[in-house]
Design a protein around this motif. Structure first.
Motif, PDB file in Angstrom:
ATOM      1  N   GLN A 259       0.799  -1.027   0.071  1.00 43.70           N
ATOM      2  CA  GLN A 259       0.013   0.033   0.177  1.00 43.70           C
ATOM      3  C   GLN A 259       0.903   1.165   0.023  1.00 43.70           C
ATOM      4  N   SER A 260       1.056   2.102  -1.116  1.00 46.49           N
ATOM      5  CA  SER A 260       1.819   3.240  -1.263  1.00 46.49           C
ATOM      6  C   SER A 260       1.185   4.580  -0.733  1.00 46.49           C
ATOM      7  N   PHE A 261       0.052   4.709  -0.143  1.00 47.41           N
ATOM      8  CA  PHE A 261      -0.389   5.811   0.191  1.00 47.41           C
ATOM      9  C   PHE A 261      -0.990   5.831   1.824  1.00 47.41           C
ATOM     10  N   ILE A 262      -0.264   5.120   2.813  1.00 51.53           N
ATOM     11  CA  ILE A 262      -0.662   5.093   3.978  1.00 51.53           C
ATOM     12  C   ILE A 262      -0.160   6.397   4.696  1.00 51.53           C
ATOM     13  N   SER A 263      -0.971   7.411   4.931  1.00 48.94           N
ATOM     14  CA  SER A 263      -0.451   8.564   5.548  1.00 48.94           C
ATOM     15  C   SER A 263       0.114   8.511   6.949  1.00 48.94           C
ATOM     16  N   ILE A 264       1.080   9.280   7.320  1.00 47.56           N
ATOM     17  CA  ILE A 264       1.664   9.105   8.839  1.00 47.56           C
ATOM     18  C   ILE A 264       0.907  10.029   9.569  1.00 47.56           C
ATOM     19  N   PHE A 265       0.354  11.201   8.899  1.00 48.83           N
ATOM     20  CA  PHE A 265      -0.239  12.218   9.933  1.00 48.83           C
ATOM     21  C   PHE A 265      -1.717  12.623   9.295  1.00 48.83           C
ATOM     22  N   SER A 266      -2.436  11.348   9.139  1.00 48.32           N
ATOM     23  CA  SER A 266      -3.776  11.869   8.457  1.00 48.32           C
ATOM     24  C   SER A 266      -4.571  12.806   9.412  1.00 48.32           C
ATOM     25  N   SER A 267      -5.428  13.416   8.654  1.00 47.67           N
ATOM     26  CA  SER A 267      -6.263  14.651   9.209  1.00 47.67           C
ATOM     27  C   SER A 267      -7.268  14.035  10.310  1.00 47.67           C
ATOM     28  N   ASP A 268      -7.457  12.688  10.258  1.00 43.21           N
ATOM     29  CA  ASP A 268      -8.417  12.492  11.337  1.00 43.21           C
ATOM     30  C   ASP A 268      -7.763  11.945  12.710  1.00 43.21           C
ATOM     31  N   LEU A 269      -6.491  12.059  12.652  1.00 41.89           N
ATOM     32  CA  LEU A 269      -5.763  11.840  14.096  1.00 41.89           C
ATOM     33  C   LEU A 269      -6.103  12.882  14.925  1.00 41.89           C
ATOM     34  N   ALA A 270      -5.859  12.427  16.225  1.00 43.97           N
ATOM     35  CA  ALA A 270      -5.997  13.352  17.328  1.00 43.97           C
ATOM     36  C   ALA A 270      -4.935  14.327  17.321  1.00 43.97           C
ATOM     37  N   GLU A 271      -4.920  15.656  17.675  1.00 44.25           N
ATOM     38  CA  GLU A 271      -3.885  16.720  17.624  1.00 44.25           C
ATOM     39  C   GLU A 271      -2.785  16.115  18.165  1.00 44.25           C
ATOM     40  N   VAL A 272      -2.780  15.234  19.316  1.00 42.14           N
ATOM     41  CA  VAL A 272      -1.649  15.149  20.168  1.00 42.14           C
ATOM     42  C   VAL A 272      -0.750  13.961  19.236  1.00 42.14           C
ATOM     43  N   LEU A 273      -1.224  13.382  18.271  1.00 43.53           N
ATOM     44  CA  LEU A 273      -0.427  12.307  17.429  1.00 43.53           C
ATOM     45  C   LEU A 273      -0.022  13.269  16.381  1.00 43.53           C
ATOM     46  N   GLN A 274      -0.394  14.468  16.067  1.00 40.44           N
ATOM     47  CA  GLN A 274       0.475  15.226  14.948  1.00 40.44           C
ATOM     48  C   GLN A 274       1.229  16.258  15.570  1.00 40.44           C
ATOM     49  N   ALA A 275       1.111  16.649  16.966  1.00 40.70           N
ATOM     50  CA  ALA A 275       1.909  17.835  17.433  1.00 40.70           C
ATOM     51  C   ALA A 275       3.375  17.344  17.445  1.00 40.70           C
ATOM     52  N   THR A 276       4.108  18.476  17.718  1.00 41.96           N
ATOM     53  CA  THR A 276       5.501  18.126  18.041  1.00 41.96           C
ATOM     54  C   THR A 276       5.601  17.473  19.565  1.00 41.96           C
ATOM     55  N   PRO A 277       6.489  16.697  19.573  1.00 40.41           N
ATOM     56  CA  PRO A 277       6.811  15.865  20.906  1.00 40.41           C
ATOM     57  C   PRO A 277       6.976  17.213  21.978  1.00 40.41           C
ATOM     58  N   GLY A 278       6.311  17.192  23.186  1.00 40.97           N
ATOM     59  CA  GLY A 278       6.690  18.021  24.368  1.00 40.97           C
ATOM     60  C   GLY A 278       5.827  19.106  24.289  1.00 40.97           C
ATOM     61  N   SER A 279       5.279  19.402  23.173  1.00 40.53           N
ATOM     62  CA  SER A 279       4.220  20.567  22.886  1.00 40.53           C
ATOM     63  C   SER A 279       2.890  20.465  23.634  1.00 40.53           C
ATOM     64  N   LEU A 280       2.317  19.137  23.643  1.00 41.30           N
ATOM     65  CA  LEU A 280       1.160  19.008  24.350  1.00 41.30           C
ATOM     66  C   LEU A 280       1.064  18.364  25.564  1.00 41.30           C
ATOM     67  N   VAL A 281       1.867  17.489  25.577  1.00 42.14           N
ATOM     68  CA  VAL A 281       2.065  16.444  26.616  1.00 42.14           C
ATOM     69  C   VAL A 281       3.603  16.144  27.123  1.00 42.14           C
ATOM     70  N   GLN A 282       4.018  15.925  28.068  1.00 45.67           N
ATOM     71  CA  GLN A 282       5.331  16.109  28.520  1.00 45.67           C
ATOM     72  C   GLN A 282       6.068  14.632  28.036  1.00 45.67           C
ATOM     73  N   VAL A 283       7.143  14.702  27.494  1.00 50.17           N
ATOM     74  CA  VAL A 283       8.081  13.634  27.049  1.00 50.17           C
ATOM     75  C   VAL A 283       8.525  12.790  28.351  1.00 50.17           C
ATOM     76  N   ILE A 284       8.315  11.482  28.380  1.00 48.35           N
ATOM     77  CA  ILE A 284       8.722  10.503  29.358  1.00 48.35           C
ATOM     78  C   ILE A 284      10.133  10.091  28.985  1.00 48.35           C
ATOM     79  N   GLU A 285      10.859  10.277  30.203  1.00 48.42           N
ATOM     80  CA  GLU A 285      12.304   9.808  30.325  1.00 48.42           C
ATOM     81  C   GLU A 285      12.558   8.382  30.424  1.00 48.42           C
TER      82      GLU A 285
END
Length: 507
Positions: A259-285
């Motif tokens: 399948q050549s058209f699997i989008s990594i950041f599709s528009s129906d994803l929750a915002e947290v799955l598209q946002a920059t790491p650390g911008s919406l939730v804390q990054v876990i060490e």
């Protein structure tokens, strides 16, 4: 309460679970040619209106709520995970190159019947190269785990996806020497029932490559265009000429290979799955031997991980209501829902159709018998698919002939018997001794006594307001079914334990 001995308490305490390169392409376009190559497929042998509101609504709105940066307190500790429980350990490698840390964004697509629920966020985890972490509880075989990878400058560098197995799984993600330039990841995983960090001998090793280009991912059929030495990790199998995928990745409605058209950041994803790491939730060490409870992560992130608001609190469920936690957690898992007016109606009865929908969402089990066409369940019924599937799984039987009687309210006994059939537990002690905890034990029919004893022994029975009264013949309420269903899930290790004075044997 004769049977609740110190040894039984010891048994309960043990029940708590935790958990859990590419060479320089010449040219890069040649990797796409690999899509047409042959693929080795490994067959997984795992068995693996108001009423409509009880079923999960797959249609999501794109109107996302405003999300503040969320800090989540996590517990990292050494956890013993039972080998039969689904969970995984995840390690990240770079045999050649100069990466020291990466961020793994982990999410889950839970299998529900013949479909998957929307992707749910499980956290951003900062790994050191060669580091491992365990993830346990809240998973079942055939769920899919998605991992989006970032460098410490928050640049997207890779994608992987794998299918959960029926036992603990070891997963290895391997970068090339230049992952920011060539976004290719090798995924190697398989069953690690004894949790020694290696894939068990005699079991299948899944081994494949994913490549990202223009925000889309391709699951490659071959590694023949790669200089495999950059992806080879000591102790792991050598790279196969053709990729080895689980069957569902190559066949069926949810196949991903070719399948050549699997989008990594599709528009129906929750915002947290598209946002920059650390911008919406804390990054876990991630630290050495870190373990994370996925069922708890699902609760922690239940609001931010949905592209539509998810109701887990209800106007008629007070903060001190006896079943509040059971209800909230099942609502967060989308196994049950409330009503449009914001209520849950905890004292309302549960019909056979409603319970079938709950069972279908909560458990995955192979079919053990042929389906039948129930005369009173038309194909256009909101619960038709759920009733058909749970019948074939052996949970609920016809009432008379080919009638299912979907609007009939269920008794507590009928709920318990259905769960006992589903879980197939056996009592390890004397049935009469175990059942002596109930003051109305003599009312339990002989054909049901061993079933109720097995559920009692495993802490599945919840009696409110009197823990010692089973009240088997009483019509089950929505709150009671919520508690019993959650405890059944807890007994399998899929969710975290809830402390309650009404759980028999937990006192």
């Amino acid at each position: 309460m004769k049977y609740i001995t110190q040894s039984y308490f010891a048994y309960l305490s043990k029940f708590v679970l935790a958990a859990t390169s590419v060479a320089i392409f010449s040219p890069i376009a040649s990797a796409y040619a690999a899509v047409g190559f042959s693929t080795t497929v490994a067959q997984i042998t795992d068995n693996s209106t108001e009423q409509q509101l009880l079923a999960h609504n797959e249609v999501e709105t794109r109107n996302r709520p405003t999300i503040q940066r969320q800090t989540v307190t996590t517990v990292s500790r050494n956890v013993s995970v039972k080998s039969k429980k689904t969970g995984f350990s995840l390690a990240i490698w770079q045999p050649s190159g100069n990466f020291s840390e990466v961020i793994a964004r982990i999410s889950v697509k839970s299998k529900r019947g013949n479909d998957y629920l929307k992707e749910r966020f499980l956290g951003d985890y900062k790994y050191k190269i060669k580091q491992k972490a365990k993830f346990a509880k809240g998973l079942k075989a055939s769920d899919r785990i998605v991992v989006r990878l970032y460098d410490v400058q928050n640049r997207f560098i890779g994608y992987s996806e794998f299918e959960c197995l029926s036992a603990n799984t070891t997963v290895n993600l391997i970068f090339s020497a230049k992952p920011t330039q060539y976004q290719v990841v090798r995924t190697v995983y398989g069953v690690d029932a004894d949790q020694n960090g290696t894939i068990d001998t005699g079991t299948t090793t899944y081994d494949y490559f994913t490549q990202v280009r223009n925000q889309r991912v391709i699951f490659l059929s071959s590694s023949q265009t790669f200089q495999g030495s950059q992806f080879q990790v000591e102790g792991l199998s050598k790279i196969a000429a053709t990729s080895i995928y689980p069957l569902s990745f190559t066949q069926g409605e949810f196949a991903v290979v070719r399948q050549s058209f699997i989008s990594i950041f599709s528009s129906d994803l929750a915002e947290v799955l598209q946002a920059t790491p650390g911008s919406l939730v804390q990054v876990i060490e991630v630290s050495n031997n870190s373990s994370y409870d996925i069922s708890q992560m699902l609760m922690n992130y239940r609001q931010v991980s949905m592209s539509r608001p998810l109701q887990v609190g209800f106007s008629d469920i007070s903060t001190n209501y006896w079943a509040k936690d059971f209800i909230a957690k099942l609502a967060a898992m989308e196994i049950l829902e409330g009503f449009p007016d914001g209520t849950f109606r905890p004292d309302a009865p549960v019909t056979r159709a409603q319970f079938a929908v709950m069972l279908r969402k909560a458990f995955a089990k192979g079919k053990i018998r042929q389906g039948i066409a129930f005369k009173d369940v038309p194909t256009q019924s909101w619960a038709y698919n759920a009733i058909s599937e749970v019948y074939q799984m052996g949970f609920l039987n016809a009432v008379v002939g080919k009638d299912f009687n979907p609007t009939q309210s269920l008794s507590r006994l009928e709920i318990l018997v259905a769960l006992a059939r589903l879980l197939n537990y056996k009592a390890s002690g004397s049935t009469d001794t175990i059942l002596s905890v109930y003051s109305d034990a003599t009312t339990i029919a002989s054909e049901h006594r061993s079933l109720i004893a097995a559920l009692t022994e495993r802490g599945i029975v919840v009696n409110y307001p009197n823990m010692m009264l089973l009240n088997a013949g009483r019509v089950a309420t929505r709150s009671e079914v919520s508690a019993l269903l959650y405890q059944a899930l807890s007994s399998t290790g899929q969710v975290a334990n809830i402390s309650s004075q009404y759980v028999v044997g937990q006192q």
